[in-house]
Enzyme design. Structure first.
Site, PDB file in Angstrom:
ATOM      1  N   GLN A  67      62.170  45.992 103.911  1.00 58.59           N
ATOM      2  CA  GLN A  67      63.135  46.897 104.426  1.00 58.59           C
ATOM      3  C   GLN A  67      64.367  46.025 105.340  1.00 58.59           C
ATOM      4  O   GLN A  67      65.165  46.574 105.290  1.00 58.59           O
ATOM      5  CB  GLN A  67      62.499  47.658 105.435  1.00 58.59           C
ATOM      6  CG  GLN A  67      63.457  48.645 106.255  1.00 58.59           C
ATOM      7  CD  GLN A  67      62.582  49.627 107.203  1.00 58.59           C
ATOM      8  OE1 GLN A  67      63.223  50.195 107.977  1.00 58.59           O
ATOM      9  NE2 GLN A  67      61.195  49.577 107.218  1.00 58.59           N
ATOM     10  N   SER A  68      63.767  45.065 106.118  1.00 56.70           N
ATOM     11  CA  SER A  68      64.901  44.463 107.167  1.00 56.70           C
ATOM     12  C   SER A  68      66.290  43.953 106.312  1.00 56.70           C
ATOM     13  O   SER A  68      67.218  44.214 106.493  1.00 56.70           O
ATOM     14  CB  SER A  68      64.420  43.214 107.955  1.00 56.70           C
ATOM     15  OG  SER A  68      63.772  42.135 107.059  1.00 56.70           O
ATOM     16  N   ASP A 123      64.209  34.873  87.215  1.00 55.91           N
ATOM     17  CA  ASP A 123      63.195  34.086  87.708  1.00 55.91           C
ATOM     18  C   ASP A 123      63.794  32.980  88.551  1.00 55.91           C
ATOM     19  O   ASP A 123      64.131  32.026  87.703  1.00 55.91           O
ATOM     20  CB  ASP A 123      62.327  33.563  86.809  1.00 55.91           C
ATOM     21  CG  ASP A 123      61.020  32.907  87.096  1.00 55.91           C
ATOM     22  OD1 ASP A 123      61.207  32.331  88.452  1.00 55.91           O
ATOM     23  OD2 ASP A 123      60.351  32.691  86.278  1.00 55.91           O
ATOM     24  N   LYS A 125      62.308  30.519  89.784  1.00 57.73           N
ATOM     25  CA  LYS A 125      61.655  29.202  89.696  1.00 57.73           C
ATOM     26  C   LYS A 125      61.843  28.550  88.213  1.00 57.73           C
ATOM     27  O   LYS A 125      61.441  27.443  87.860  1.00 57.73           O
ATOM     28  CB  LYS A 125      60.293  29.427  89.871  1.00 57.73           C
ATOM     29  CG  LYS A 125      60.043  29.778  91.475  1.00 57.73           C
ATOM     30  CD  LYS A 125      58.690  30.196  91.861  1.00 57.73           C
ATOM     31  CE  LYS A 125      58.569  30.282  93.459  1.00 57.73           C
ATOM     32  NZ  LYS A 125      57.337  30.989  93.927  1.00 57.73           N
ATOM     33  N   ASN A 146      65.378  37.499 103.290  1.00 52.46           N
ATOM     34  CA  ASN A 146      64.344  37.752 104.165  1.00 52.46           C
ATOM     35  C   ASN A 146      62.819  37.312 103.620  1.00 52.46           C
ATOM     36  O   ASN A 146      61.916  38.070 103.849  1.00 52.46           O
ATOM     37  CB  ASN A 146      64.535  39.233 104.798  1.00 52.46           C
ATOM     38  CG  ASN A 146      63.895  40.196 103.830  1.00 52.46           C
ATOM     39  OD1 ASN A 146      64.432  40.086 102.518  1.00 52.46           O
ATOM     40  ND2 ASN A 146      62.988  40.994 104.089  1.00 52.46           N
ATOM     41  N   ARG A 154      61.732  26.216  98.972  1.00 49.36           N
ATOM     42  CA  ARG A 154      60.728  26.164  97.699  1.00 49.36           C
ATOM     43  C   ARG A 154      61.334  26.389  96.535  1.00 49.36           C
ATOM     44  O   ARG A 154      60.812  25.994  95.505  1.00 49.36           O
ATOM     45  CB  ARG A 154      59.298  26.925  98.118  1.00 49.36           C
ATOM     46  CG  ARG A 154      58.459  26.389  99.146  1.00 49.36           C
ATOM     47  CD  ARG A 154      56.870  26.789  99.028  1.00 49.36           C
ATOM     48  NE  ARG A 154      56.987  28.127  99.397  1.00 49.36           N
ATOM     49  CZ  ARG A 154      56.743  28.774 100.827  1.00 49.36           C
ATOM     50  NH1 ARG A 154      56.740  27.776 101.670  1.00 49.36           N
ATOM     51  NH2 ARG A 154      56.752  30.055 100.878  1.00 49.36           N
ATOM     52  N   LYS A 186      54.409  35.211 108.803  1.00 49.72           N
ATOM     53  CA  LYS A 186      55.028  36.351 108.075  1.00 49.72           C
ATOM     54  C   LYS A 186      54.997  37.605 108.923  1.00 49.72           C
ATOM     55  O   LYS A 186      54.213  37.794 109.874  1.00 49.72           O
ATOM     56  CB  LYS A 186      54.108  36.780 106.723  1.00 49.72           C
ATOM     57  CG  LYS A 186      54.327  35.757 105.652  1.00 49.72           C
ATOM     58  CD  LYS A 186      53.323  36.349 104.408  1.00 49.72           C
ATOM     59  CE  LYS A 186      53.838  35.587 103.477  1.00 49.72           C
ATOM     60  NZ  LYS A 186      52.954  35.869 102.109  1.00 49.72           N
ATOM     61  N   VAL A 187      55.969  38.504 108.977  1.00 55.75           N
ATOM     62  CA  VAL A 187      56.006  39.449 109.931  1.00 55.75           C
ATOM     63  C   VAL A 187      56.479  40.794 109.285  1.00 55.75           C
ATOM     64  O   VAL A 187      57.363  40.809 108.583  1.00 55.75           O
ATOM     65  CB  VAL A 187      57.074  39.197 111.026  1.00 55.75           C
ATOM     66  CG1 VAL A 187      57.323  40.145 112.054  1.00 55.75           C
ATOM     67  CG2 VAL A 187      56.494  38.078 111.930  1.00 55.75           C
ATOM     68  N   GLU A 189      57.449  45.210 110.310  1.00 54.88           N
ATOM     69  CA  GLU A 189      57.949  45.901 111.294  1.00 54.88           C
ATOM     70  C   GLU A 189      57.183  45.965 112.464  1.00 54.88           C
ATOM     71  O   GLU A 189      57.462  45.768 113.479  1.00 54.88           O
ATOM     72  CB  GLU A 189      58.078  47.263 110.630  1.00 54.88           C
ATOM     73  CG  GLU A 189      58.311  48.339 111.768  1.00 54.88           C
ATOM     74  CD  GLU A 189      59.717  48.253 112.379  1.00 54.88           C
ATOM     75  OE1 GLU A 189      60.702  48.109 111.468  1.00 54.88           O
ATOM     76  OE2 GLU A 189      59.789  48.372 113.624  1.00 54.88           O
ATOM     77  N   ASP A 218      62.474  46.157 111.650  1.00 56.84           N
ATOM     78  CA  ASP A 218      63.005  45.798 110.072  1.00 56.84           C
ATOM     79  C   ASP A 218      64.524  46.417 110.343  1.00 56.84           C
ATOM     80  O   ASP A 218      65.425  45.583 110.165  1.00 56.84           O
ATOM     81  CB  ASP A 218      62.342  46.812 109.146  1.00 56.84           C
ATOM     82  CG  ASP A 218      61.319  45.908 108.854  1.00 56.84           C
ATOM     83  OD1 ASP A 218      60.898  44.808 109.030  1.00 56.84           O
ATOM     84  OD2 ASP A 218      60.242  46.544 108.214  1.00 56.84           O
ATOM     85  N   GLY A 297      66.857  55.432 131.983  1.00 59.47           N
ATOM     86  CA  GLY A 297      67.922  54.947 132.886  1.00 59.47           C
ATOM     87  C   GLY A 297      67.825  55.623 134.442  1.00 59.47           C
ATOM     88  O   GLY A 297      66.368  55.468 134.798  1.00 59.47           O
ATOM     89  N   GLY A 298      68.880  55.748 135.076  1.00 55.25           N
ATOM     90  CA  GLY A 298      68.634  56.072 136.596  1.00 55.25           C
ATOM     91  C   GLY A 298      68.427  57.407 136.813  1.00 55.25           C
ATOM     92  O   GLY A 298      68.482  58.041 137.682  1.00 55.25           O
ATOM     93  N   GLN A 299      68.546  58.235 135.823  1.00 51.56           N
ATOM     94  CA  GLN A 299      68.523  59.755 135.774  1.00 51.56           C
ATOM     95  C   GLN A 299      67.210  60.323 135.114  1.00 51.56           C
ATOM     96  O   GLN A 299      67.034  60.302 133.804  1.00 51.56           O
ATOM     97  CB  GLN A 299      69.794  60.439 134.752  1.00 51.56           C
ATOM     98  CG  GLN A 299      71.309  59.937 135.361  1.00 51.56           C
ATOM     99  CD  GLN A 299      71.733  60.426 136.516  1.00 51.56           C
ATOM    100  OE1 GLN A 299      71.141  61.293 137.256  1.00 51.56           O
ATOM    101  NE2 GLN A 299      72.765  60.106 136.980  1.00 51.56           N
TER     102      GLN A 299
END
Ligand code: COA
Length: 476
Positions: A67-68, A123, A125, A146, A154, A186-187, A189, A218, A297-299
């Protein structure tokens, strides 16, 4: 009759001439500054919308998946870049086959993140595959990836290798973490939402940390990366050089949570009085707590029930008690004395009583639908927001009209809805074109982008660099 200039008139004429000179000098300088060759940029002679898109001429080698990264390259494609998505032969972006709803068709997960792109299978590789990639690197402006940390290296696509082939190439990456103790992780979302400070500050104080439905890790990081790429392209105009662009998901989430880091530091000065916890008399700890539906926020604001809430999970409205319209709120809910009562008249006086104030407002909102509340409140400038379900959003005519929700046709899945470009440029209109089938443009790219002969293309294909290994070969 001939006119004779008086000394006052002469002075005026001299001043006018001098000012013309200044204007002329300035405009020359401006022209030089504008394009470096002394010519003022001329407006396009082509009809509006025909002069190309904002990123026309930019070619992206898109090595992204999930996704990201795809969010980033989709956005660049909508803005006019030629995005060439490189996918592993036979498999492609893993999301093609995830969360499948129509058998045999690319999933919505994939189609909704990969519009306006071309797909080539390589491919990376395989020695011939590497050669094709090297040629693509020479013709592209940006490589976006990503992969998990180290995967690009690699494949042999180190920064040094890429930069040697094409010193103008911008190499843009999403990673889970920036340099530091977690850089090799690895990460996904929700990991980013947790590590970026979102989860610890989302949810109710009494409950566990919560992740949000908005994909801030993401898609949010993809947006950050897109800005970094456009900036690097802009800087390349001056330097002639490419550069590396990194958007770490933890950093992207934290950037979107900056108000919470603000509050973390405010804790030193005392309790956070706009958090309902303050009014409830619950002491603060040493870290920013979860604030439920409090406004950031302030409200002060909160989510309130509306008519039908018993059966409709989305019959709610976000209601903000903005100070300038306090009088209007009091009139609407039938508490006109609160306008002058010192216990309610000022924002400071109201802070400890927010819970009971919102409970009183809710008695009123429960007598109306969320759309009625919206209509009544907007007339008197009270900021409110109906909780819209995805069904309501999908059916909203105004979003269809602006191209924010778009219906797309796809050869194997038929018609589906997607989110169009949320960024609207008046002279670079985004058309949403369906996502490519796996390897749909392989031949076209080899022929038109790399200018390879039919013989060369056949040779590369025969080498197996562009196709999935045969089952027996795989087993062997
Ligand atoms: N040809 C040959 N091999 C290919 C290929 C191609 N066209 N495209 C990818 N591969 C290989 C990679 O080289 C890598 O191999 P290696 O590990 O032997 O070097 C392998 O496919 C898998 O890549 P990887 O990125 O590790 O995928 P994964 O499915 O294991 O992990 C993520 C997925 C998202 C967790 C990981 O990519 C990641 O952490 N990315 C960075 C953060 C991120 O963007 N996360 C959000 C995702 S929405």
């Amino acid at each position: 009759m001939a006119t004779r200039k008086t000394s006052k008139g002469k002075g005026k004429a001299r001043a006018k001439a001098a000012s013309k000179k200044v204007v002329k000098l300035r405009s020359k300088a401006a022209a030089k500054k504008a394009n470096g060759n002394g010519h003022l940029p001329r407006p396009s002679t082509k009809a509006w919308g025909q002069a190309g898109k904002a990123l026309t001429g930019v070619r992206i080698l898109d090595f992204t998946h999930v996704q990201s990264g795809p969010t980033c390259t989709q956005l660049l494609a909508w803005l006019g870049a030629d995005v060439i998505k490189v996918e592993r032969p036979g498999v492609g972006d893993i999301t093609r086959g995830q969360l499948v709803d129509v058998k045999g068709a690319d999933s919505l997960y994939f189609t909704m993140l990969n519009h306006n792109k071309r797909s080539i299978t390589i491919d990376s590789k395989h020695p011939q595959g590497k050669r094709v990639l090297d040629e693509l690197i020479k013709t592209c402006d940006v490589l976006v990836e990503n992969f998990a940390p180290g995967a690009l290296d690699r494949m042999g696509l180190t920064w040094e290798h890429i930069h040697k082939l094409n010193p103008r190439m911008i190499v843009a990456s999403v990673k889970g973490f920036g340099p530091g103790p977690y850089e090799d992780c690895k990460v996904y979302e929700n990991v980013a939402q947790c590590a970026g400070g979102s989860a610890s500050t989302t949810g109710f104080r009494e409950g566990p940390p919560l992740v949000t439905g908005a994909q801030i890790g993401d898609s949010g990081t993809g947006l950050h990366l897109a800005l970094g790429i456009v900036c690097a392209l802009f800087q390349r105009n001056r330097t002639g050089r490419g550069q590396k662009v990194l958007a770490a998901m933890q950093d992207g989430v934290l950037n979107l949570c900056r108000v919470k880091l603000r509050d973390q530091q405010r804790l030193k000065a005392g309790p956070l009085t706009e958090y309902s916890q303050y009014g409830e008399g619950v002491p603060f700890g040493d870290a920013v707590p979860r604030a439920g539906n409090d406004s950031g926020g302030g409200q002060p604001g909160w989510i309130l029930k509306c008519k039908g809430w018993e059966n409709d999970p989305d019959a709610y409205i976000y209601f903000i008690t903005q100070a300038p319209v306090w009088g209007e709120i009091c009139d609407l809910i039938g508490e006109p004395t609160w306008k002058t009562d010192p216990e309610y008249a000022t924002p400071r006086a109201r802070l400890p009583k927010l819970k009971s104030i919102f409970a009183r407002i809710e008695q009123w909102t429960m007598t109306k639908t969320k759309f009625e509340v919206m209509e009544i409140c907007n007339k008197v400038d009270i900021p409110v927001g109906p909780i819209l379900s995805m069904k309501e959003i999908a059916e909203e005519p105004s979003l269809r009209k602006t191209g924010t929700v778009v219906e797309v046709d796809h050869p194997t899945r038929g018609k589906y809805l997607t989110v169009g470009n949320p960024i609207k440029l008046s002279d670079s209109i985004s058309e949403v074109k369906r996502s490519p089938l796996l390897g749909e443009h392989t031949d076209e790219i080899l022929k038109d982008v790399l200018k390879l002969s039919a013989k060369d293309i056949a040779e590369i294909k025969n080498s197996g660099a562009l196709s999935a290994p045969k089952k027996e070969e795989k087993a062997a």
